[in-house]
Design an enzyme around this catalytic site. Structure first.
Site, PDB file in Angstrom:
ATOM      1  N   MET A   1      -9.118   8.044   0.756  1.00  0.00           N
ATOM      2  CA  MET A   1      -9.808   8.396   1.886  1.00  0.00           C
ATOM      3  C   MET A   1     -10.399  10.067   1.721  1.00  0.00           C
ATOM      4  O   MET A   1      -9.616  10.843   1.172  1.00  0.00           O
ATOM      5  CB  MET A   1      -9.191   8.340   3.148  1.00  0.00           C
TER       6      MET A   1
ATOM      7  N   ASP B   1      -6.802  -6.416   4.605  1.00  0.00           N
ATOM      8  CA  ASP B   1      -6.297  -5.033   4.523  1.00  0.00           C
ATOM      9  C   ASP B   1      -6.310  -4.575   6.084  1.00  0.00           C
ATOM     10  O   ASP B   1      -7.422  -4.314   6.730  1.00  0.00           O
ATOM     11  CB  ASP B   1      -6.920  -4.177   3.865  1.00  0.00           C
ATOM     12  N   GLY B   2      -5.043  -4.310   6.736  1.00  0.00           N
ATOM     13  CA  GLY B   2      -5.051  -3.737   7.961  1.00  0.00           C
ATOM     14  C   GLY B   2      -4.391  -4.701   8.920  1.00  0.00           C
ATOM     15  O   GLY B   2      -4.665  -5.719   9.375  1.00  0.00           O
ATOM     16  N   GLY B   3      -3.136  -4.192   9.488  1.00  0.00           N
ATOM     17  CA  GLY B   3      -2.296  -4.728  10.342  1.00  0.00           C
ATOM     18  C   GLY B   3      -1.685  -5.951   9.628  1.00  0.00           C
ATOM     19  O   GLY B   3      -1.175  -6.798  10.702  1.00  0.00           O
TER      20      GLY B   3
ATOM     21  N   GLY C   1       1.174  -1.805   4.237  1.00  0.00           N
ATOM     22  CA  GLY C   1       1.812  -0.800   4.240  1.00  0.00           C
ATOM     23  C   GLY C   1       3.124  -0.642   4.926  1.00  0.00           C
ATOM     24  O   GLY C   1       4.302  -0.495   4.624  1.00  0.00           O
TER      25      GLY C   1
ATOM     26  N   HIS D   1      -1.492  -1.175  -4.019  1.00  0.00           N
ATOM     27  CA  HIS D   1      -2.690  -0.881  -3.410  1.00  0.00           C
ATOM     28  C   HIS D   1      -2.645   0.453  -3.057  1.00  0.00           C
ATOM     29  O   HIS D   1      -1.653   1.207  -2.686  1.00  0.00           O
ATOM     30  CB  HIS D   1      -2.935  -1.635  -2.208  1.00  0.00           C
TER      31      HIS D   1
ATOM     32  N   GLY E   1      -9.418   3.920   7.813  1.00  0.00           N
ATOM     33  CA  GLY E   1      -9.133   5.447   8.147  1.00  0.00           C
ATOM     34  C   GLY E   1      -7.761   5.708   8.283  1.00  0.00           C
ATOM     35  O   GLY E   1      -7.158   6.938   8.223  1.00  0.00           O
ATOM     36  N   PHE E   2      -6.880   4.699   8.936  1.00  0.00           N
ATOM     37  CA  PHE E   2      -5.580   5.236   9.205  1.00  0.00           C
ATOM     38  C   PHE E   2      -4.720   3.644   9.025  1.00  0.00           C
ATOM     39  O   PHE E   2      -4.965   2.780   9.292  1.00  0.00           O
ATOM     40  CB  PHE E   2      -5.507   5.649  10.708  1.00  0.00           C
ATOM     41  N   GLY E   3      -3.604   3.968   8.787  1.00  0.00           N
ATOM     42  CA  GLY E   3      -2.511   3.027   8.514  1.00  0.00           C
ATOM     43  C   GLY E   3      -1.839   2.710   9.820  1.00  0.00           C
ATOM     44  O   GLY E   3      -2.043   3.577  10.860  1.00  0.00           O
ATOM     45  N   GLY E   4      -1.227   1.473  10.010  1.00  0.00           N
ATOM     46  CA  GLY E   4      -0.482   1.318  11.288  1.00  0.00           C
ATOM     47  C   GLY E   4      -1.204   0.677  12.468  1.00  0.00           C
ATOM     48  O   GLY E   4      -0.404   0.497  13.473  1.00  0.00           O
TER      49      GLY E   4
ATOM     50  N   ASP F   1      -5.037   3.519  -0.985  1.00  0.00           N
ATOM     51  CA  ASP F   1      -6.056   3.647  -0.235  1.00  0.00           C
ATOM     52  C   ASP F   1      -6.428   5.061  -0.622  1.00  0.00           C
ATOM     53  O   ASP F   1      -5.776   6.193   0.100  1.00  0.00           O
ATOM     54  CB  ASP F   1      -5.560   3.493   1.210  1.00  0.00           C
TER      55      ASP F   1
ATOM     56  N   MET G   1     -12.575   4.629  -0.032  1.00  0.00           N
ATOM     57  CA  MET G   1     -12.987   4.992   1.229  1.00  0.00           C
ATOM     58  C   MET G   1     -13.633   6.403   1.150  1.00  0.00           C
ATOM     59  O   MET G   1     -13.379   7.076   2.040  1.00  0.00           O
ATOM     60  CB  MET G   1     -11.943   4.548   2.390  1.00  0.00           C
TER      61      MET G   1
ATOM     62  N   HIS H   1      -8.812   1.247  -3.686  1.00  0.00           N
ATOM     63  CA  HIS H   1      -9.506   1.213  -2.555  1.00  0.00           C
ATOM     64  C   HIS H   1     -10.167   2.402  -2.181  1.00  0.00           C
ATOM     65  O   HIS H   1      -9.547   3.372  -1.698  1.00  0.00           O
ATOM     66  CB  HIS H   1      -8.814   0.352  -1.516  1.00  0.00           C
TER      67      HIS H   1
ATOM     68  N   SER I   1       0.882  -1.195   0.052  1.00  0.00           N
ATOM     69  CA  SER I   1       0.065   0.055   0.181  1.00  0.00           C
ATOM     70  C   SER I   1       1.091   1.184  -0.051  1.00  0.00           C
ATOM     71  O   SER I   1       1.621   1.685   0.912  1.00  0.00           O
ATOM     72  CB  SER I   1      -1.011  -0.073   1.209  1.00  0.00           C
TER      73      SER I   1
ATOM     74  N   MET J   1     -11.774  -5.772   5.738  1.00  0.00           N
ATOM     75  CA  MET J   1     -11.020  -4.840   6.575  1.00  0.00           C
ATOM     76  C   MET J   1     -10.757  -5.681   7.758  1.00  0.00           C
ATOM     77  O   MET J   1     -11.698  -6.118   8.506  1.00  0.00           O
ATOM     78  CB  MET J   1     -11.436  -3.753   6.915  1.00  0.00           C
TER      79      MET J   1
END
Length: 245
Positions: free
Chosen positions: A64, A202-204, A224, A60, A169-172, A62, A95, A93, A36, A164
């Site tokens: 937003m 997607d996420g973590g 990411g 990817h 809304g946020f990375g990391g 993202d 959002m 993606h 990402s 998800m």
């Protein structure tokens, strides 16, 4: 579902979406890593994208809007820049609220696959049709709190189902392990109904969590921070690929 779409998702290792450059084919058989760019250094975007192998990875993006999610990232202009810098599949993606109005802009910018959120669309079927009509591959995303059953009537028509594994809304953010049950349910539904969507998480996502998601049935792994925030992103991506087999 057309025979071509069935072959893309269920059999052929590489395929060329409608907007792809002639002669170039994209990986559609899992496992697939999808770095990402949200976590990349935009001032060195060309260098960041150079680590992606178009024969086995996706890129990817993202997007937003500061309405559907509480962050604001980028729009079609950056996607267009990504398109000029890599021949890899550009996986967008969205959002954003009511994304149908801007789908053509992202397709024109070079998006090969466009994913919208079920929760962001008043007319989900109509929005998915807009994506399909644009020539892009069609994806539908679900937030952690949205059950798979809410999307069931759309599943047979998808190329991609994005689950998800954090709140968007946020990375990391930390991986939500309880989402693995939804991954298993999506894989089971696909097998039971002869559907052909790929399951993206997607996420973590990092090597350890990607491995668990792969075991649960996931096919595409968006990462990411675990790639671009590591000391050597090229090595980090190689480790991620190894973790998913």
């Amino acid at each position: 579902m057309s025979d071509d779409r069935k072959r893309d998702a269920g059999g052929a290792g590489l395929s060329r979406p409608a907007g792809a450059a002639a002669g170039h084919r994209y990986p559609l058989v899992p496992p697939i890593a999808a770095p990402s760019i949200l976590s990349a250094d935009f001032s060195r975007l060309s260098e960041a994208l150079a680590i992606v192998d178009p024969a086995r990875d996706w890129v990817h993006c993202d997007v937003m809007d500061n309405h559907f999610v509480p962050n604001l990232t980028f729009g079609p202009l950056l996607v267009a820049a990504v398109r000029t810098l890599t021949p890899a599949l550009v996986d967008v993606h969205l959002m954003i609220e009511e994304p149908a109005r801007i789908v053509p802009n992202f397709r024109e910018a070079g998006a090969d696959q466009i994913t919208v959120h079920l929760e962001a669309c008043l007319d989900v079927a109509g929005t998915l049709a807009t994506v399909r009509e644009s020539g892009a591959r069609v994806g539908l995303a679900l937030k952690p709190g949205t059950p798979l059953a809410a999307a069931e009537r759309h599943l047979a028509d998808l190329d991609l189902l994005l689950l998800m594994t954090v709140e968007p809304g946020f990375g990391g953010q930390a991986f939500m392990a309880d989402m693995l049950d939804k991954v298993r349910a999506a894989a089971a539904w696909r097998a039971a109904h002869g559907a052909h969507y790929l399951i993206e998480v997607d996420g973590g996502i990092a090597p350890a969590t990607a491995r668990r998601a792969r075991e649960a049935g996931a096919d595409v792994f968006v990462a990411g921070h675990a790639v671009f925030r590591e000391r050597d992103p090229h090595v980090a991506l190689a480790v991620l690929r190894q973790s998913i087999g």
